[in-house]
Enzyme design. Sequence first.
Site, PDB file in Angstrom:
ATOM      1  N   SER A   1      -4.887   0.812   6.844  1.00 57.27           N
ATOM      2  CA  SER A   1      -4.727   1.986   7.704  1.00 57.27           C
ATOM      3  C   SER A   1      -5.749   3.033   7.310  1.00 57.27           C
ATOM      4  O   SER A   1      -6.221   3.069   6.157  1.00 57.27           O
ATOM      5  CB  SER A   1      -3.318   2.565   7.535  1.00 57.27           C
ATOM      6  OG  SER A   1      -3.215   3.857   8.078  1.00 57.27           O
TER       7      SER A   1
ATOM      8  N   TYR B   1       1.870   6.261   0.415  1.00 59.37           N
ATOM      9  CA  TYR B   1       1.411   5.399   1.504  1.00 59.37           C
ATOM     10  C   TYR B   1      -0.095   5.175   1.415  1.00 59.37           C
ATOM     11  O   TYR B   1      -0.579   4.040   1.530  1.00 59.37           O
ATOM     12  CB  TYR B   1       1.755   6.034   2.852  1.00 59.37           C
ATOM     13  CG  TYR B   1       1.299   5.218   4.044  1.00 59.37           C
ATOM     14  CD1 TYR B   1       1.903   4.010   4.344  1.00 59.37           C
ATOM     15  CD2 TYR B   1       0.268   5.662   4.879  1.00 59.37           C
ATOM     16  CE1 TYR B   1       1.497   3.251   5.437  1.00 59.37           C
ATOM     17  CE2 TYR B   1      -0.150   4.929   5.963  1.00 59.37           C
ATOM     18  CZ  TYR B   1       0.469   3.713   6.242  1.00 59.37           C
ATOM     19  OH  TYR B   1       0.058   2.962   7.312  1.00 59.37           O
TER      20      TYR B   1
END
Length: 310
Positions: free
Chosen positions: A159, A185
Amino acid sequence: MSPAPRAPFGAESTALEVVEGIDLTGRFALVTGASSGIGVETARALAAAGANVTLAVRDVAAGARTAEEIRSSTDNSTVRVAHLDLADLGTVRALAAGWSGPLHILVNNAGIMHTPELRTPSGWELQFAVNHLGHFALATALHPALAAADGARIVAVSSSGHGSSDIRFDDLFFEREPYDSGLAYGQSKSANVLFALEATRRWADDGIAAAALMPGGIWTNLQRHWDPEMLAGMKRRYPGKSPAQGAATSVFVATRAVLGVGTPGYYEDCHPAAVVPAIVDGIHGVLPHALDPDTAHRLWDVSAGLVASV
């Protein structure tokens, strides 16, 4: 598996468009997190191209419903389901132990995002455990099957969130500093890219190559931990891709990209991403820290030690 000629795919391409003209008959693929979001469309496209596809999922009942729908929509009866909970290495090892024959395509697609502070029974921060360590354990356990494929590909779904954090080697699991879901994350997504880089280097002689990717801005169940008002506002400002469009780059890396030592390690919109000093528009580009070979080597060794300890 030789990649098909480069086609002019881009941000609006769908996974089914990417596999048009590709024949994966006789090839075996495993897609984690394939009962929702882009995982479903990744599995559908590979099945549509003729691959024997295994949906590796935590919720087996949801996986069974998805498998039946994919079998119906692709007329491919070789779609099956396997149980996998990436936070539980027992299920990872059981899946690998039960695998028979070669594995041509491994898509590390499953992931969680911006969770509250949660930990596995081993004390691992959950996002790093699921997004990176579980997939690391799965790939290394399946190494014999990948090597037997003679040209296997590993697809690591990362990502643009990798831009928020390098690997925090001194405090991987937020045991000393306050927990930050965004940093956690980001670290896990940087780890995805670094894993692909090091897997390609270590396993080149086995014919195994890997690359990571950014699927694009897609609104799925992945954002379930976001504040509802913020999520609604983001959806209004950024309509984003459909899941079928989001799966296109995963399928591109799995079937068409030229992979190997010295080739691009991170893709977006079905093409290699530019190396940038800061993520562009919150979506585009890959930061240098995610492509650092020394960090990749160190992370592999640390991950191997952690996985072996459980």
